[in-house]
Every structure is written in C-alpha cells, then in structure tokens.
Scaffold this motif. Structure first.
Motif, PDB file in Angstrom:
ATOM      1  N   ARG A  72      36.704  18.393   5.743  1.00 59.29           N
ATOM      2  CA  ARG A  72      37.315  17.266   5.024  1.00 59.29           C
ATOM      3  C   ARG A  72      38.196  16.439   5.951  1.00 59.29           C
ATOM      4  N   ASP A  73      39.057  17.099   6.708  1.00 58.22           N
ATOM      5  CA  ASP A  73      39.979  16.385   7.588  1.00 58.22           C
ATOM      6  C   ASP A  73      39.241  15.597   8.669  1.00 58.22           C
ATOM      7  N   ASN A  74      38.172  16.175   9.200  1.00 61.29           N
ATOM      8  CA  ASN A  74      37.384  15.467  10.210  1.00 61.29           C
ATOM      9  C   ASN A  74      36.706  14.239   9.624  1.00 61.29           C
ATOM     10  N   ILE A  75      36.135  14.363   8.430  1.00 60.56           N
ATOM     11  CA  ILE A  75      35.478  13.216   7.788  1.00 60.56           C
ATOM     12  C   ILE A  75      36.521  12.150   7.460  1.00 60.56           C
ATOM     13  N   ARG A  76      37.669  12.570   6.953  1.00 61.72           N
ATOM     14  CA  ARG A  76      38.744  11.623   6.637  1.00 61.72           C
ATOM     15  C   ARG A  76      39.153  10.842   7.882  1.00 61.72           C
ATOM     16  N   VAL A 107      33.024  16.338   1.030  1.00 63.08           N
ATOM     17  CA  VAL A 107      32.695  15.103   1.751  1.00 63.08           C
ATOM     18  C   VAL A 107      32.545  13.942   0.772  1.00 63.08           C
ATOM     19  N   ARG A 108      31.901  14.178  -0.361  1.00 62.19           N
ATOM     20  CA  ARG A 108      31.725  13.109  -1.350  1.00 62.19           C
ATOM     21  C   ARG A 108      33.072  12.636  -1.891  1.00 62.19           C
ATOM     22  N   CYS A 109      34.017  13.542  -2.045  1.00 62.29           N
ATOM     23  CA  CYS A 109      35.369  13.144  -2.474  1.00 62.29           C
ATOM     24  C   CYS A 109      36.007  12.218  -1.441  1.00 62.29           C
ATOM     25  N   GLU A 110      35.862  12.554  -0.173  1.00 60.49           N
ATOM     26  CA  GLU A 110      36.429  11.707   0.881  1.00 60.49           C
ATOM     27  C   GLU A 110      35.772  10.335   0.886  1.00 60.49           C
TER      28      GLU A 110
END
Length: 195
Positions: free
Chosen positions: A60-64, A98-101
């Motif tokens: 999550r943090d990487n995608i963000r 990932v979809r949330c991000e």
C-alpha cells in the motif's frame, strides 16, 4: 536474440493531441508486485512471508508513493485476479489494498486478465515469462534482466495496453493483437481513439 525489428503491421494510430496520458501498470502479487511508472521505468515491490499482514502495508505504501510522486496518473491498468480460488483469495487481499489507494487518488482502473495480456503482448494466451520478455524486446528493444518472475515485464505490458486503449500507442502492433484489449474491463470515461 536478434536485434529489435518492427512488426509487419499497419502503423499505430496517431497519438492523441496534447500531452501523453500518464498511465501505470500493476501486476499485483503478495510476494512481488510489478510496477510500471508513467515514464516507462519499472520496479518490484518485494515482501517476505515472515512479515505477515505488514506485507499489505508495504505494498500500500509503495503504491501510495508512486501515485503521489507521479501525479497526475490518468489510468492504472491492473492484471485481473486469477480464476483459481486459492490464488484469488490471497491476491484478492492485495488487490483490495491497491484498489483503495487508486480510489483515494481518484485514478480510474482497468482490469486485464492474464491470458488477454499475454495474447495482446505475445500473440499467445499462455505465453510464459520468457516469451513476454522476448515480445518486449522485439517491440522496442526493452530488456528485463533483473525480473525472475516476470512481474516488471507484465506491468510494463499493462502500461502499454493502457496507452493503446487510450489511443496513444507506444509502438506498432498487429491489429489482431491490439484488438484483444476489447476483452478487458475498461473504466467509463477513459478516452479511446477509433482505429
């Protein structure tokens, strides 16, 4: 391997007027998520089973960070969930994060099944990682030397598919391969040039 060669195909559609769309490709996995950024660079988000649910936080943090650093992102093209129940359940957890991000960043999302991506890229729905990498090399001379699982290569092809659908192809492909993208799930409102 031979030098890159152009496909014997009709030239790619004329790129859309204005700036090039900013598209990312995501090959999501709990152990190694492949990411292709708008500039075409790729990387993997590696996690370890010993880290348990913290793996989701790392992804999550990487995608963000990717979405923030490369904003605005106009489209994210994601490999769809696998059809087998076991794999879908495990990968589904990561897809949710990932979809949330993507939703928080208001980035539209497209889903492409693995077989559709392989047919688009390598003209064979069961292409292995080597064949996908060879197709990238033949298309533009792109090599994936540090990509044992093919995650970066798949993410790169997902990004290319997004550009094709947007009407801004990055290189020529035979129409028969390009037209396989009609099987993907594209978000409403994403422009697509007529061919």
């Amino acid at each position: 391997m031979t030098a890159p060669a152009q496909f014997d195909a009709v030239p790619a559609a004329t790129p859309a007027a204005g700036p090039r769309p900013r598209i990312i490709g995501l090959d999501i996995s709990l152990t190694s998520t492949g990411v292709a950024l708008p500039d075409g660079s790729t990387y993997r988000i590696k996690t370890r089973p010993a880290d348990g649910d913290r793996r989701l936080v790392v992804i999550r943090d990487n995608i963000r960070r990717a979405l923030t650093t490369h904003a605005p992102v106009h489209l994210a093209v994601v490999e769809d969930l696998p059809v087998t129940a076991n794999s879908a359940g495990i990968t589904g957890m990561v897809h949710g994060i990932v979809r949330c991000e993507l939703a928080d960043a208001e980035v539209p999302r497209a889903l492409i099944a693995a077989a559709t991506l392989k047919s688009y890229a390598a003209d064979y729905g069961r292409a292995d990682k080597a064949r996908m990498a060879d197709a990238a090399y033949l298309a533009v001379g792109r090599q994936f030397t540090d990509d044992p699982g093919g995650d970066q290569c798949d993410a790169w092809w997902l990004r290319c598919a997004g550009h094709d659908w947007w009407g801004d192809p990055l290189f020529p492909l035979p129409d028969v391969q390009r037209n396989r993208l009609t099987k993907a799930k594209w978000p409403a409102g994403v422009p697509r040039l007529a061919r």
